[in-house]
Design a protein around this motif. Structure first.
Motif, PDB file in Angstrom:
ATOM      1  N   LEU A 132       0.842  -1.197   0.000  1.00 43.19           N
ATOM      2  CA  LEU A 132       0.000   0.000   0.000  1.00 43.19           C
ATOM      3  C   LEU A 132       0.877   1.246   0.000  1.00 43.19           C
ATOM      4  O   LEU A 132       1.887   1.320   0.708  1.00 43.19           O
ATOM      5  N   VAL A 133       0.463   2.225  -0.805  1.00 40.32           N
ATOM      6  CA  VAL A 133       1.107   3.542  -0.842  1.00 40.32           C
ATOM      7  C   VAL A 133       0.017   4.587  -0.609  1.00 40.32           C
ATOM      8  O   VAL A 133      -1.074   4.488  -1.169  1.00 40.32           O
ATOM      9  N   TYR A 134       0.322   5.584   0.226  1.00 38.37           N
ATOM     10  CA  TYR A 134      -0.668   6.630   0.476  1.00 38.37           C
ATOM     11  C   TYR A 134      -0.064   8.016   0.263  1.00 38.37           C
ATOM     12  O   TYR A 134       1.149   8.204   0.338  1.00 38.37           O
ATOM     13  N   SER A 135      -0.948   8.975  -0.014  1.00 39.79           N
ATOM     14  CA  SER A 135      -0.544  10.365  -0.211  1.00 39.79           C
ATOM     15  C   SER A 135      -1.124  11.229   0.903  1.00 39.79           C
ATOM     16  O   SER A 135      -2.051  10.832   1.604  1.00 39.79           O
ATOM     17  N   PHE A 168      -3.809   6.948  10.445  1.00 40.41           N
ATOM     18  CA  PHE A 168      -3.035   8.084   9.959  1.00 40.41           C
ATOM     19  C   PHE A 168      -3.153   8.278   8.447  1.00 40.41           C
ATOM     20  O   PHE A 168      -2.691   9.286   7.910  1.00 40.41           O
ATOM     21  N   LEU A 169      -3.764   7.326   7.737  1.00 41.08           N
ATOM     22  CA  LEU A 169      -3.934   7.468   6.296  1.00 41.08           C
ATOM     23  C   LEU A 169      -4.904   8.591   5.957  1.00 41.08           C
ATOM     24  O   LEU A 169      -4.910   9.094   4.834  1.00 41.08           O
ATOM     25  N   GLY A 170      -5.738   8.966   6.913  1.00 43.78           N
ATOM     26  CA  GLY A 170      -6.553  10.163   6.763  1.00 43.78           C
ATOM     27  C   GLY A 170      -7.937   9.958   6.212  1.00 43.78           C
ATOM     28  O   GLY A 170      -8.912  10.468   6.733  1.00 43.78           O
ATOM     29  N   ASN A 171      -8.065   9.198   5.123  1.00 44.10           N
ATOM     30  CA  ASN A 171      -9.367   8.992   4.493  1.00 44.10           C
ATOM     31  C   ASN A 171      -9.270   7.848   3.492  1.00 44.10           C
ATOM     32  O   ASN A 171      -8.184   7.329   3.231  1.00 44.10           O
ATOM     33  N   ALA A 172     -10.408   7.466   2.925  1.00 43.28           N
ATOM     34  CA  ALA A 172     -10.468   6.300   2.045  1.00 43.28           C
ATOM     35  C   ALA A 172     -10.039   6.606   0.618  1.00 43.28           C
ATOM     36  O   ALA A 172     -10.034   5.709  -0.227  1.00 43.28           O
ATOM     37  N   SER A 173      -9.672   7.856   0.322  1.00 45.84           N
ATOM     38  CA  SER A 173      -9.323   8.247  -1.054  1.00 45.84           C
ATOM     39  C   SER A 173      -7.833   8.477  -1.246  1.00 45.84           C
ATOM     40  O   SER A 173      -7.411   8.933  -2.306  1.00 45.84           O
ATOM     41  N   SER A 174      -7.036   8.152  -0.244  1.00 41.60           N
ATOM     42  CA  SER A 174      -5.611   8.521  -0.276  1.00 41.60           C
ATOM     43  C   SER A 174      -4.674   7.362  -0.597  1.00 41.60           C
ATOM     44  O   SER A 174      -3.461   7.546  -0.598  1.00 41.60           O
ATOM     45  N   THR A 175      -5.226   6.169  -0.872  1.00 46.63           N
ATOM     46  CA  THR A 175      -4.361   4.991  -0.994  1.00 46.63           C
ATOM     47  C   THR A 175      -4.378   4.374  -2.389  1.00 46.63           C
ATOM     48  O   THR A 175      -5.360   4.481  -3.131  1.00 46.63           O
ATOM     49  N   LEU A 176      -3.274   3.707  -2.702  1.00 42.67           N
ATOM     50  CA  LEU A 176      -3.164   2.830  -3.866  1.00 42.67           C
ATOM     51  C   LEU A 176      -2.720   1.475  -3.327  1.00 42.67           C
ATOM     52  O   LEU A 176      -1.731   1.385  -2.600  1.00 42.67           O
ATOM     53  N   VAL A 177      -3.462   0.422  -3.675  1.00 41.83           N
ATOM     54  CA  VAL A 177      -3.251  -0.898  -3.088  1.00 41.83           C
ATOM     55  C   VAL A 177      -2.884  -1.905  -4.173  1.00 41.83           C
ATOM     56  O   VAL A 177      -3.502  -1.935  -5.242  1.00 41.83           O
ATOM     57  N   ARG A 178      -1.891  -2.729  -3.890  1.00 43.07           N
ATOM     58  CA  ARG A 178      -1.537  -3.800  -4.818  1.00 43.07           C
ATOM     59  C   ARG A 178      -2.684  -4.813  -4.882  1.00 43.07           C
ATOM     60  O   ARG A 178      -3.186  -5.265  -3.837  1.00 43.07           O
ATOM     61  N   ARG A 179      -3.109  -5.167  -6.073  1.00 43.35           N
ATOM     62  CA  ARG A 179      -4.275  -6.046  -6.243  1.00 43.35           C
ATOM     63  C   ARG A 179      -4.115  -7.386  -5.509  1.00 43.35           C
ATOM     64  O   ARG A 179      -5.069  -7.904  -4.905  1.00 43.35           O
ATOM     65  N   ILE A 209      -3.985  -5.266   5.740  1.00 42.91           N
ATOM     66  CA  ILE A 209      -2.883  -5.133   4.783  1.00 42.91           C
ATOM     67  C   ILE A 209      -1.574  -4.839   5.514  1.00 42.91           C
ATOM     68  O   ILE A 209      -0.530  -5.444   5.222  1.00 42.91           O
ATOM     69  N   ALA A 210      -1.623  -3.912   6.477  1.00 45.26           N
ATOM     70  CA  ALA A 210      -0.405  -3.529   7.212  1.00 45.26           C
ATOM     71  C   ALA A 210       0.165  -4.680   8.020  1.00 45.26           C
ATOM     72  O   ALA A 210       1.367  -4.708   8.319  1.00 45.26           O
ATOM     73  N   GLU A 211      -0.691  -5.639   8.371  1.00 42.06           N
ATOM     74  CA  GLU A 211      -0.224  -6.808   9.121  1.00 42.06           C
ATOM     75  C   GLU A 211       0.636  -7.717   8.257  1.00 42.06           C
ATOM     76  O   GLU A 211       1.518  -8.426   8.761  1.00 42.06           O
ATOM     77  N   GLN A 212       0.401  -7.686   6.944  1.00 47.23           N
ATOM     78  CA  GLN A 212       1.078  -8.597   6.032  1.00 47.23           C
ATOM     79  C   GLN A 212       2.089  -7.908   5.108  1.00 47.23           C
ATOM     80  O   GLN A 212       2.965  -8.570   4.552  1.00 47.23           O
ATOM     81  N   TYR A 213       1.957  -6.594   4.949  1.00 47.10           N
ATOM     82  CA  TYR A 213       2.756  -5.887   3.946  1.00 47.10           C
ATOM     83  C   TYR A 213       3.378  -4.618   4.526  1.00 47.10           C
ATOM     84  O   TYR A 213       2.933  -4.106   5.550  1.00 47.10           O
ATOM     85  N   GLN A 214       4.387  -4.133   3.822  1.00 46.98           N
ATOM     86  CA  GLN A 214       4.982  -2.841   4.114  1.00 46.98           C
ATOM     87  C   GLN A 214       4.138  -1.726   3.495  1.00 46.98           C
ATOM     88  O   GLN A 214       3.368  -1.948   2.549  1.00 46.98           O
ATOM     89  N   VAL A 215       4.293  -0.522   4.017  1.00 47.96           N
ATOM     90  CA  VAL A 215       3.556   0.651   3.542  1.00 47.96           C
ATOM     91  C   VAL A 215       4.551   1.745   3.181  1.00 47.96           C
ATOM     92  O   VAL A 215       5.594   1.892   3.823  1.00 47.96           O
ATOM     93  N   ARG A 216       4.244   2.507   2.138  1.00 50.55           N
ATOM     94  CA  ARG A 216       5.070   3.652   1.735  1.00 50.55           C
ATOM     95  C   ARG A 216       4.197   4.898   1.648  1.00 50.55           C
ATOM     96  O   ARG A 216       2.982   4.812   1.473  1.00 50.55           O
TER      97      ARG A 216
END
Length: 386
Positions: A132-135, A168-179, A209-216
């Motif tokens: 997952l990547v967030y802005s 801390f991601l802020g909202n549901a529109s700020s992320t890009l998730v690997r399928r 997702i954060a339990e299994q993957y890294q976040v940027r």
């Protein structure tokens, strides 16, 4: 080829040789903003996208507006379902999606042009451990104007404890998730609607997702998160129930996590609700939320500037309304101009505010807490597995 050239190519790409991004938009009675949302998606510099709108049983002109935009852009698909909630709508879109990445956006939010390009770029700079990547986000009003408020975070890497402490991601529109993440952790949980406590479906998914993957993180303001007076008129008890439902699931799954972390998380959530209640003019709810925050996490709440800001607002706001009413046109114009200046000042000095917040006592204490607790839990897991 230099890194700068590669980055510039990605940010201005007009070809389909880059990964397909599936943008998913749940829409329920979204006629007021859906066109602006779609335009912000279609105007992304990253053009290899498909856009899946799910009309969740709307009773307004949402579908008609989407259909009119579909006529000029073949990348849009429109799906229909009887009203089943945001989680079910997103799940339907994900099941139809063909992209390597999934990009959720709510039907009233907007993206600024380089959001997807920079998020995909972060993925391409990372390995498969990143899911997952967030802005960063700015809060906007009904006219797309920044209000001066914003959502930022520096957390990346293994962020599970930090994300459990607060979304801390802020909202549901700020992320890009690997399928592929959805194949491993599952889709959005529709049971929250069945339990009458919608609102934390995205946080629940991000925790899995954060339990299994890294976040940027992309450290730029690329998302417009819409907050209007009407959107802030929520059932606050339902929001609390939703948050506590997520925490109950985590507590059952991870009994090794100390109970005080859940208290910290609930306290911080009460601060968040207090801010929303204050903006809506619901001062009794604001006071109640601040009291609950203090009761659950006294030391941290006392350090937070939010506590004092809300208390001061509750004292000052009634007097400002009286002054505005008595002053009529001339003084009213002066107050409005002052507000506009204040907004401009906040936006122009956003970077300075960000730097200042890093040195606030509550922020320093919070970072120490999360680091200490993450290390403690990691050591416990090592002892068990070792």
């Amino acid at each position: 080829m230099s890194e700068a050239v590669i980055n510039d190519s990605l940010l201005s790409t007009s070809t389909n040789n880059l990964p397909l991004v599936s943008v998913i938009i749940p829409a329920y009675n979204a006629a007021n903003f859906i066109e602006r949302t779609l335009n912000s998606v279609l105007n992304q510099t990253y053009t290899n996208i498909e856009v899946i709108v799910v009309d969740d049983g709307s009773q307004d002109e949402t579908s008609a507006i989407v259909q009119s935009i579909m006529q000029r852009d073949h990348r849009i698909q429109l799906l229909h379902q009887t009203n089943a909630g945001v989680a079910a709508a997103r799940n339907l879109a994900i099941k139809r999606a063909k992209g390597e990445f999934i990009a959720p956006i709510d039907a009233d939010d907007i993206w600024y042009p380089q959001n997807l390009a920079k998020q995909v770029q972060r993925f391409q700079e990372s390995d498969s451990s990143v899911g997952l990547v967030y802005s960063w986000s700015v809060v906007i009003d009904g006219e797309d104007n920044p209000s001066g408020d914003f959502h930022i975070s520096e957390y990346e890497g293994d962020v599970y404890i930090a994300l459990l402490y607060k979304n801390f991601l802020g909202n549901a529109s700020s992320t890009l998730v690997r399928r592929s993440c959805f194949d491993r952790v599952g889709l959005y949980d529709c049971e929250f609607k069945a339990k009458g406590c919608q609102g934390c479906e995205d946080w629940d998914l991000y925790l899995r997702i954060a339990e299994q993957y890294q976040v940027r993180v992309v450290r730029e303001f690329l998302v417009g998160y819409r907050q209007t007076t009407s959107s802030m008129s929520h059932n606050y008890s339902s929001m609390v129930n939703s948050q506590q439902s997520v925490l109950a699931l985590i507590h059952k799954k991870h009994p090794e996590i100390p109970n005080f972390l859940y208290r910290w998380s609930c306290s911080l959530f009460y601060i968040y609700i207090a801010r929303k209640a204050s903006v809506s003019g619901k001062y009794l709810e604001t006071l109640l939320c601040l009291y609950n925050a203090l009761k659950l996490d006294f030391s941290m709440t006392l350090l937070r500037h939010d506590l004092y800001v809300q208390l001061i607002k509750m004292v000052i706001t009634p007097f400002l309304k009286i002054i505005k009413f008595l002053s009529f046109n001339n003084s009213e114009t002066l107050i409005i101009n002052k507000d506009n200046y204040s907004q401009k000042f906040k936006m122009e000095n956003r970077k300075k505010i960000i730097k200042l917040k890093k040195f606030l006592p509550a922020k320093i204490y919070e970072n120490w807490r999360i680091h200490w607790l993450s290390k403690r839990i990691a050591m416990q897991k090592y002892k068990v597995t070792g």
